[in-house]
Motif scaffolding. Structure first.
Motif, PDB file in Angstrom:
ATOM      1  N   ILE A   1       0.959  -1.180  -0.009  1.00 23.78           N
ATOM      2  CA  ILE A   1       0.044  -0.067  -0.017  1.00 23.78           C
ATOM      3  C   ILE A   1       0.957   1.356  -0.056  1.00 23.78           C
ATOM      4  O   ILE A   1       1.924   1.325   0.708  1.00 23.78           O
ATOM      5  CB  ILE A   1      -0.954   0.095   1.463  1.00 23.78           C
ATOM      6  N   PHE A   2       0.410   2.041  -0.871  1.00 19.49           N
ATOM      7  CA  PHE A   2       1.175   3.645  -1.003  1.00 19.49           C
ATOM      8  C   PHE A   2       0.070   4.612  -0.538  1.00 19.49           C
ATOM      9  O   PHE A   2      -0.963   4.548  -1.242  1.00 19.49           O
ATOM     10  CB  PHE A   2       1.434   3.703  -2.380  1.00 19.49           C
ATOM     11  N   GLU A   3       0.518   5.335   0.378  1.00 19.33           N
ATOM     12  CA  GLU A   3      -0.260   6.489   0.972  1.00 19.33           C
ATOM     13  C   GLU A   3       0.122   7.690   0.056  1.00 19.33           C
ATOM     14  O   GLU A   3      -0.716   8.581  -0.361  1.00 19.33           O
ATOM     15  CB  GLU A   3       0.060   6.720   2.157  1.00 19.33           C
ATOM     16  N   ASP A   4       1.334   7.846  -0.522  1.00 15.29           N
ATOM     17  CA  ASP A   4       1.672   8.814  -1.298  1.00 15.29           C
ATOM     18  C   ASP A   4       1.719   8.569  -2.921  1.00 15.29           C
ATOM     19  O   ASP A   4       2.657   7.546  -3.166  1.00 15.29           O
ATOM     20  CB  ASP A   4       3.038   9.314  -0.891  1.00 15.29           C
ATOM     21  N   SER A   5       1.015   9.157  -3.486  1.00 16.36           N
ATOM     22  CA  SER A   5       0.933   8.638  -4.840  1.00 16.36           C
ATOM     23  C   SER A   5       2.064   8.993  -5.753  1.00 16.36           C
ATOM     24  O   SER A   5       2.577   8.319  -6.810  1.00 16.36           O
ATOM     25  CB  SER A   5      -0.461   9.162  -5.919  1.00 16.36           C
ATOM     26  N   THR A   6       2.850  10.036  -5.454  1.00 17.21           N
ATOM     27  CA  THR A   6       4.007  10.331  -5.979  1.00 17.21           C
ATOM     28  C   THR A   6       5.260   9.354  -5.896  1.00 17.21           C
ATOM     29  O   THR A   6       6.211   9.621  -6.614  1.00 17.21           O
ATOM     30  CB  THR A   6       4.521  11.778  -5.561  1.00 17.21           C
ATOM     31  N   MET A   7       5.094   8.453  -4.872  1.00 15.88           N
ATOM     32  CA  MET A   7       6.059   7.500  -4.751  1.00 15.88           C
ATOM     33  C   MET A   7       5.931   6.140  -5.676  1.00 15.88           C
ATOM     34  O   MET A   7       6.795   5.330  -5.713  1.00 15.88           O
ATOM     35  CB  MET A   7       6.176   6.905  -3.484  1.00 15.88           C
ATOM     36  N   VAL A   8       4.772   6.192  -6.303  1.00 18.75           N
ATOM     37  CA  VAL A   8       4.470   4.754  -6.973  1.00 18.75           C
ATOM     38  C   VAL A   8       5.339   4.801  -8.273  1.00 18.75           C
ATOM     39  O   VAL A   8       5.892   3.600  -8.667  1.00 18.75           O
ATOM     40  CB  VAL A   8       3.037   4.734  -7.210  1.00 18.75           C
ATOM     41  N   VAL A   9       5.487   5.710  -9.020  1.00 16.93           N
ATOM     42  CA  VAL A   9       6.524   5.708 -10.527  1.00 16.93           C
ATOM     43  C   VAL A   9       7.801   5.219 -10.112  1.00 16.93           C
ATOM     44  O   VAL A   9       8.274   4.127 -10.534  1.00 16.93           O
ATOM     45  CB  VAL A   9       6.299   6.843 -11.106  1.00 16.93           C
ATOM     46  N   ASP A  10       8.272   5.776  -9.054  1.00 18.61           N
ATOM     47  CA  ASP A  10       9.739   5.682  -8.818  1.00 18.61           C
ATOM     48  C   ASP A  10      10.019   4.086  -8.128  1.00 18.61           C
ATOM     49  O   ASP A  10      10.542   3.370  -8.837  1.00 18.61           O
ATOM     50  CB  ASP A  10      10.131   6.399  -7.567  1.00 18.61           C
ATOM     51  N   TYR A  11       8.792   3.732  -7.462  1.00 13.27           N
ATOM     52  CA  TYR A  11       8.851   2.079  -6.781  1.00 13.27           C
ATOM     53  C   TYR A  11       8.816   1.370  -8.170  1.00 13.27           C
ATOM     54  O   TYR A  11       9.431   0.385  -8.192  1.00 13.27           O
ATOM     55  CB  TYR A  11       7.788   2.195  -5.899  1.00 13.27           C
ATOM     56  N   LEU A  12       7.738   1.484  -9.152  1.00 16.41           N
ATOM     57  CA  LEU A  12       7.645   0.698 -10.282  1.00 16.41           C
ATOM     58  C   LEU A  12       8.826   0.552 -11.040  1.00 16.41           C
ATOM     59  O   LEU A  12       9.353  -0.524 -11.691  1.00 16.41           O
ATOM     60  CB  LEU A  12       6.539   0.980 -11.110  1.00 16.41           C
ATOM     61  N   GLN A  13       9.388   1.744 -11.370  1.00 17.11           N
ATOM     62  CA  GLN A  13      10.608   1.868 -12.304  1.00 17.11           C
ATOM     63  C   GLN A  13      12.018   0.997 -11.368  1.00 17.11           C
ATOM     64  O   GLN A  13      12.867   0.504 -12.044  1.00 17.11           O
ATOM     65  CB  GLN A  13      10.999   3.029 -12.521  1.00 17.11           C
ATOM     66  N   GLU A  14      12.265   1.212 -10.246  1.00 17.45           N
ATOM     67  CA  GLU A  14      13.051   0.624  -9.376  1.00 17.45           C
ATOM     68  C   GLU A  14      13.003  -0.840  -8.955  1.00 17.45           C
ATOM     69  O   GLU A  14      13.970  -1.621  -8.610  1.00 17.45           O
ATOM     70  CB  GLU A  14      13.677   1.481  -8.238  1.00 17.45           C
ATOM     71  N   SER A  15      11.711  -1.253  -8.658  1.00 18.15           N
ATOM     72  CA  SER A  15      11.412  -2.442  -8.241  1.00 18.15           C
ATOM     73  C   SER A  15      11.736  -3.707  -9.210  1.00 18.15           C
ATOM     74  O   SER A  15      11.382  -3.368 -10.372  1.00 18.15           O
ATOM     75  CB  SER A  15       9.953  -2.453  -7.732  1.00 18.15           C
ATOM     76  N   LYS A  16      12.264  -4.661  -8.806  1.00 15.38           N
ATOM     77  CA  LYS A  16      12.318  -5.988  -9.604  1.00 15.38           C
ATOM     78  C   LYS A  16      11.247  -6.675  -9.515  1.00 15.38           C
ATOM     79  O   LYS A  16      10.849  -7.964  -9.925  1.00 15.38           O
ATOM     80  CB  LYS A  16      13.701  -6.775  -9.273  1.00 15.38           C
ATOM     81  N   SER A  17      10.330  -6.510  -8.485  1.00 18.63           N
ATOM     82  CA  SER A  17       9.133  -7.338  -8.263  1.00 18.63           C
ATOM     83  C   SER A  17       8.312  -7.314  -9.328  1.00 18.63           C
ATOM     84  O   SER A  17       7.931  -6.222 -10.235  1.00 18.63           O
ATOM     85  CB  SER A  17       8.341  -6.724  -6.955  1.00 18.63           C
ATOM     86  N   GLU A  18       7.400  -8.433  -9.530  1.00 25.07           N
ATOM     87  CA  GLU A  18       6.362  -8.496 -10.689  1.00 25.07           C
ATOM     88  C   GLU A  18       5.220  -7.829  -9.868  1.00 25.07           C
ATOM     89  O   GLU A  18       4.987  -8.083  -8.754  1.00 25.07           O
ATOM     90  CB  GLU A  18       6.345 -10.131 -11.086  1.00 25.07           C
ATOM     91  N   ILE A  19       4.431  -7.208 -10.907  1.00 26.16           N
ATOM     92  CA  ILE A  19       3.309  -6.602 -10.470  1.00 26.16           C
ATOM     93  C   ILE A  19       2.185  -7.525 -11.117  1.00 26.16           C
ATOM     94  O   ILE A  19       1.853  -7.598 -12.239  1.00 26.16           O
ATOM     95  CB  ILE A  19       3.094  -5.160 -10.834  1.00 26.16           C
ATOM     96  N   PHE A  20       1.011  -7.663 -10.309  1.00 25.07           N
ATOM     97  CA  PHE A  20      -0.210  -8.429 -10.742  1.00 25.07           C
ATOM     98  C   PHE A  20      -1.168  -7.170 -11.097  1.00 25.07           C
ATOM     99  O   PHE A  20      -1.967  -7.471 -12.199  1.00 25.07           O
ATOM    100  CB  PHE A  20      -0.597  -9.282  -9.541  1.00 25.07           C
TER     101      PHE A  20
END
Length: 142
Positions: free
Chosen positions: A39-58
């Protein structure tokens, strides 16, 4: 799309977090799904997370009405990044205060669903179960 990947929830209201986390937890446990919920409270953090994370997203489940970066702006940001767009992550709105304008604007974007937040916990569970089960069997590029 990775069927056992992470479920990203973007929600700025702590009361809604609790309901969502409990409902997702029960649905995942009851169905023996292997998805992790973030869960992300701050929507501004999501794009960076998606770009940096190696996790697969469902899937990504986003509120619309959020400070700083609303759900529409977040969706547009993700869609404009080719490496994220190609990851085939369903993007779904789950929000309150739905207006005709919100629905129209949402479907001008590449969007995979638009739902109103239920008023009861059992309705939350049913909706979440339906959404997950649909995407578990939906065919998509890998």
């Amino acid at each position: 799309m990775k069927r056992n990947g992470d479920i990203i929830i973007i929600e700025d209201d702590p009361d809604d977090w609790e309901i969502l986390l409990e409902a997702f937890g029960e649905v995942i446990d009851e169905n023996k799904f292997k998805n992790r919920v973030l869960i992300f409270e701050d929507s501004t953090m999501v794009v960076d997370y998606l770009q940096e994370s190696k996790s697969e997203i469902f899937m990504i489940l986003s509120d619309v009405n959020m400070p700083r970066l609303n759900g529409f702006e977040l969706r547009e940001s993700i869609y404009k990044i080719p490496s994220l767009c190609k990851r085939c992550m369903p993007y779904i709105f789950l929000t309150t205060g739905i207006t005709k304008e919100h629905v129209t604007k949402a479907f001008e974007l590449p969007l995979h669903g638009f739902f109103e937040k239920p008023t009861s916990f059992s309705d939350y569970k049913k909706l979440i179960s339906d959404i997950i089960l649909y995407w578990k069997v939906c065919l998509a590029p890998q």
